[in-house]
Design an enzyme around this catalytic site. Structure first.
Site, mmCIF file in Angstrom:
data_model
loop_
_atom_site.group_PDB
_atom_site.id
_atom_site.type_symbol
_atom_site.label_atom_id
_atom_site.label_comp_id
_atom_site.label_asym_id
_atom_site.label_seq_id
_atom_site.Cartn_x
_atom_site.Cartn_y
_atom_site.Cartn_z
ATOM 1 N N CYS A 2 0.825 -1.208 0.000
ATOM 2 C CA CYS A 2 0.000 0.000 0.000
ATOM 3 C C CYS A 2 0.867 1.270 0.000
ATOM 4 O O CYS A 2 1.978 1.273 0.503
ATOM 5 C CB CYS A 2 -0.873 0.015 1.237
ATOM 6 N N ARG A 28 2.683 1.450 -5.761
ATOM 7 C CA ARG A 28 2.797 0.572 -4.588
ATOM 8 C C ARG A 28 1.547 -0.269 -4.362
ATOM 9 O O ARG A 28 1.586 -1.248 -3.621
ATOM 10 C CB ARG A 28 3.075 1.407 -3.339
ATOM 11 N N TRP A 74 -3.339 -2.304 -1.662
ATOM 12 C CA TRP A 74 -3.079 -3.602 -2.288
ATOM 13 C C TRP A 74 -3.699 -4.597 -1.318
ATOM 14 O O TRP A 74 -3.187 -4.802 -0.220
ATOM 15 C CB TRP A 74 -1.573 -3.829 -2.422
ATOM 16 N N ASN A 100 -0.653 -0.054 6.426
ATOM 17 C CA ASN A 100 -0.013 -0.958 5.479
ATOM 18 C C ASN A 100 0.539 -2.108 6.317
ATOM 19 O O ASN A 100 1.206 -1.870 7.313
ATOM 20 C CB ASN A 100 1.131 -0.204 4.771
ATOM 21 N N GLY A 101 0.234 -3.347 5.924
ATOM 22 C CA GLY A 101 0.719 -4.492 6.696
ATOM 23 C C GLY A 101 -0.431 -5.392 7.085
ATOM 24 O O GLY A 101 -1.503 -5.341 6.481
ATOM 25 N N GLU A 475 14.287 -14.883 -15.350
ATOM 26 C CA GLU A 475 13.908 -13.476 -15.230
ATOM 27 C C GLU A 475 13.055 -13.038 -16.437
ATOM 28 O O GLU A 475 12.090 -12.287 -16.288
ATOM 29 C CB GLU A 475 15.183 -12.609 -15.096
ATOM 30 N N LYS A 479 9.298 -11.310 -16.370
ATOM 31 C CA LYS A 479 8.969 -10.046 -17.047
ATOM 32 C C LYS A 479 7.755 -10.238 -17.945
ATOM 33 O O LYS A 479 6.832 -9.436 -17.951
ATOM 34 C CB LYS A 479 10.175 -9.614 -17.873
ATOM 35 N N GLU A 482 4.537 -10.843 -15.778
ATOM 36 C CA GLU A 482 4.089 -9.676 -15.023
ATOM 37 C C GLU A 482 3.279 -8.699 -15.853
ATOM 38 O O GLU A 482 2.252 -8.215 -15.401
ATOM 39 C CB GLU A 482 5.316 -8.898 -14.501
ATOM 40 N N HIS A 498 14.004 -33.250 -20.446
ATOM 41 C CA HIS A 498 13.610 -34.087 -19.303
ATOM 42 C C HIS A 498 12.137 -33.903 -18.947
ATOM 43 O O HIS A 498 11.708 -34.312 -17.877
ATOM 44 C CB HIS A 498 14.507 -33.780 -18.102
ATOM 45 N N LYS A 592 4.576 -2.863 -6.200
ATOM 46 C CA LYS A 592 6.008 -2.671 -6.412
ATOM 47 C C LYS A 592 6.845 -3.235 -5.267
ATOM 48 O O LYS A 592 7.843 -3.899 -5.482
ATOM 49 C CB LYS A 592 6.292 -1.175 -6.586
HETATM 50 C C1 AGP Z 1 10.209 -7.424 -10.363
HETATM 51 O O1 AGP Z 1 9.841 -7.231 -11.687
HETATM 52 C C2 AGP Z 1 9.144 -7.853 -9.505
HETATM 53 N N1 AGP Z 1 8.111 -6.884 -9.484
HETATM 54 C C3 AGP Z 1 9.436 -8.482 -8.168
HETATM 55 O O2 AGP Z 1 9.754 -9.806 -8.427
HETATM 56 C C4 AGP Z 1 10.556 -7.865 -7.289
HETATM 57 O O3 AGP Z 1 11.783 -8.064 -7.902
HETATM 58 C C5 AGP Z 1 10.533 -8.516 -5.894
HETATM 59 O O4 AGP Z 1 9.314 -8.284 -5.286
HETATM 60 C C6 AGP Z 1 11.663 -8.028 -5.015
HETATM 61 O O5 AGP Z 1 11.603 -6.657 -4.809
HETATM 62 P P1 AGP Z 1 12.844 -5.837 -4.251
HETATM 63 O O6 AGP Z 1 13.892 -5.876 -5.289
HETATM 64 O O7 AGP Z 1 12.305 -4.470 -4.020
HETATM 65 O O8 AGP Z 1 13.279 -6.516 -2.996
#
Ligand code: AGP
Length: 597
Positions: A2, A28, A74, A100-101, A475, A479, A482, A498, A592
């Site tokens: 949040c 966020r 969020w 937040n939390g 990775e 991407k 996401e 495999h 984020k």
């Molecule tokens: C990255 O594209 C992601 N949104 C996510 O995996 C991110 O890398 C992960 O949450 C870790 O975040 P940080 O680097 O702020 O610790």
């Protein structure tokens, strides 16, 4: 998670200030948003599901005020509804909170409050905080001073289990109270008695770059001045004012359509900035890694993939084994941690709950903590014994791009430093940075766009890589998932046969990440195996290979190959998102900075 922002000061446009700030924090969390504005008579609340993005603030006709707070959510507890949006008020509207939390024991507290006659309107854990504080304030009817307010908020906080960042207002008091355990809160000190409280600095960077950090189990009362309190001892504490170097415009989109593409393009400069590190510090850290009894690279999501890349780079460049774990899984390996072990936490935000927990676990065992982090002054930065700042500047798109490659540059440089070849590593990365500068041009983007047009309607795609490009295959998949919402998976090239090769059918796009090293011929063989089953092969490679149906050229960057190979996939993911009408900056279900476990 949040986004939180509050303003208390002399200006009468508190509502509009916090809503403008909230727009900057929307990365966020963006399920719903809300604002609470304190007037002389009461607290006016406005909240709504959806993104705040294009809101015409003037149209809301919120009252003039010197104190307001706002929140973008969020969802954790309770669905995405107007009622579950923050702020939350107590029955009589006397107390209003944003949070937040997670309050882990909220059900138990809620039951007790219902017995006392409190009526709940939302499904959230947060609402208990408003009712509990109101309950504790019952003995003080009418106006209250800041000492009473502070005392009763503090007493209420003692009853919560879990992690939180709280802001609390009361219609009977002109102060605002903020408290933190686990979720970030930063205090911005403006001119002339202006104060901001926010979960991230860009929210108020237009007004001040002077900040004070609230640490875990601390509270601050803002009331024309500031009083910081240690929640464990109840004592007042002094805080240092830190000047932030980020520029407000760095956190703006400028002429770009989205933050994601702006941040991808910034990689022309960010690698350069990342490797511009203090040599003494790099050598000191290399020495710590070389001497450590076990080095553990820890990160989550994309940062976790950088950690896996580090293990390959360390093995190849300095012949050193380093361990890798995702933050959330690390506690299961704590049994191996000794006093002379070293934990390296990799993170963009420096606030990821799972990585922070790993650091706490290692700290308890007496291990040394290092962080490779973007946000200076973040929790990880402050918890670590040593920090390397990757200097990528504010990264606002949820999908990490420039922070990822800056982290990759740092782990490559560290591997070279551990081998006693720091200058050689620097030279390699400077060369890669200039190759990236040449690569990122409109023609290159257009070439990738043509591919995106071809594959935009596929259901699944796969990415393969070997050696240091295997983590980049993982990775790449993150991407693509996401932002394009296409089902994507990354594999080590040799693993396909495999099992996963059963997924390939006619036309299935498969990206092969190729480096001009000892893994080249094997990954090309794997691509040939996929092609034989009908796969459409997209080669990200310094050379055109016969097997490629579509070739995206990348420079031959040696050990910097993970850095150059991930960039075209970032562009492809972005373009697929736009073509599929997704918002690449705010992908569904994501936030984020993940500050819950
Ligand atoms: C990255 O594209 C992601 N949104 C996510 O995996 C991110 O890398 C992960 O949450 C870790 O975040 P940080 O680097 O702020 O610790």
């Amino acid at each position: 998670m949040c986004g939180i922002i509050a303003y208390k000061g002399k200006r009468p446009d508190a509502a509009s200030l916090v809503l403008k700030g909230l727009k900057k924090l929307e990365y966020r969390g963006y399920d719903s948003w809300g604002v609470a504005v304190k007037t002389d008579l009461n607290i006016v609340i406005h909240k709504k599901i959806g993104k705040i993005g294009e809101l015409n603030i003037g149209k809301l006709k919120l009252p003039t005020s010197h104190l307001a707070m706002a929140h973008s959510r969020w969802a954790t507890h309770g669905g995405v509804t107007d009622k579950n949006a923050h702020p939350h008020a107590s029955c009589g509207n006397r107390v209003v909170v944003i949070h937040n939390g997670i309050i882990e024991n909220y059900l138990q507290l809620k039951k007790a409050l219902i017995k006392k006659g409190h009526k709940f309107v939302s499904e959230t854990d947060t609402e208990v905080a408003a009712h509990l504080i109101e309950e504790n304030l019952k003995k003080y009817p009418g106006k209250i001073d800041k000492a009473i307010f502070r005392h009763e908020v503090q007493r209420s906080l003692e009853q919560f289990k879990g992690r939180y960042a709280f802001l609390v207002m009361s219609e009977d008091c002109d102060s605002i109270v903020a408290a933190r355990r686990g979720s970030p809160l930063i205090i911005g000190k403006g001119h002339d008695g202006d104060y901001f409280i926010a979960s991230d600095i860009p929210a108020f960077l237009d007004y001040t770059n002077e900040v004070m950090y609230l640490d875990d189990d601390e509270m601050v009362v803002i009331d024309g001045g500031h009083d910081f309190i240690d929640l464990k001892t109840g004592k007042e504490i002094k805080k240092r004012i830190v000047k932030i170097e980020w520029k407000a415009q760095e956190a703006e989109k400028g002429s770009f359509l989205h933050f994601m593409i702006k941040e991808i393009m910034e990689q022309k400069e960010t690698i350069h900035r990342a490797i511009n590190q203090n040599e003494k510090l790099m050598k000191k850290i290399a020495d710590a890694i070389n001497k450590a009894f076990g080095t553990y690279f820890i990160g989550c999501g994309t940062a976790g993939k950088v950690c896996i890349a580090a293990s390959y780079l360390f093995s190849k460049i300095c012949k050193k084994h380093v361990n890798v774990q995702f933050g959330s899984e690390f506690p299961n390996f704590q049994h191996f941690i000794k006093k002379n072990s070293l934990l390296v936490a990799v993170s963009q935000s420096g606030e990821t709950a799972d990585t922070l927990e790993a650091m706490e676990v290692a700290k308890k065992k007496g291990a040394k903590l290092l962080t490779i982090v973007n946000v200076e002054g973040s929790s990880m930065d402050r918890m670590a014994d040593l920090s390397i700042h990757i200097k990528a500047g504010p990264e606002k798109a949820v999908a990490s791009t420039k922070a990822t490659t800056a982290q990759l540059a740092i782990v490559t440089l560290l591997a070279y430093a551990c081998a006693g070849r720091l200058n050689e590593g620097k030279k390699l990365l400077i060369e890669a940075a200039s190759q990236i500068n040449d690569m990122l041009n409109p023609r290159y983007e257009k070439h990738i766009l043509e591919l995106a047009e071809k594959i935009k309607n596929v259901e699944s795609m796969y990415v393969i890589g070997r050696g240091m490009n295997y983590p980049m295959a993982l990775e790449s998949a993150i991407k693509l998932q996401e932002v394009s919402y296409i089902h994507a998976e990354g594999f080590a090239g040799g693993e396909l046969k495999h099992g996963p090769i059963a997924l390939i059918s006619k036309g299935t796009p498969c990206i092969a990440l190729v480096a001009n090293d000892e893994t080249r011929s094997d990954v090309i063989s794997n691509a040939i195996e996929i092609k034989a089953r009908g796969g459409f092969i997209i080669g990200v490679s310094p050379r055109r290979e016969e097997v490629f149906d579509y070739w995206i050229r990348v420079p031959d960057a040696g050990d910097a190959s993970p850095i150059v190979n991930i960039i075209p996939v970032q562009i492809l993911a972005y373009q697929l998102a736009v073509l599929r009408k997704n918002n690449p900056d705010m992908p569904r279900n994501l936030a984020k900075s993940v500050t819950v476990k």
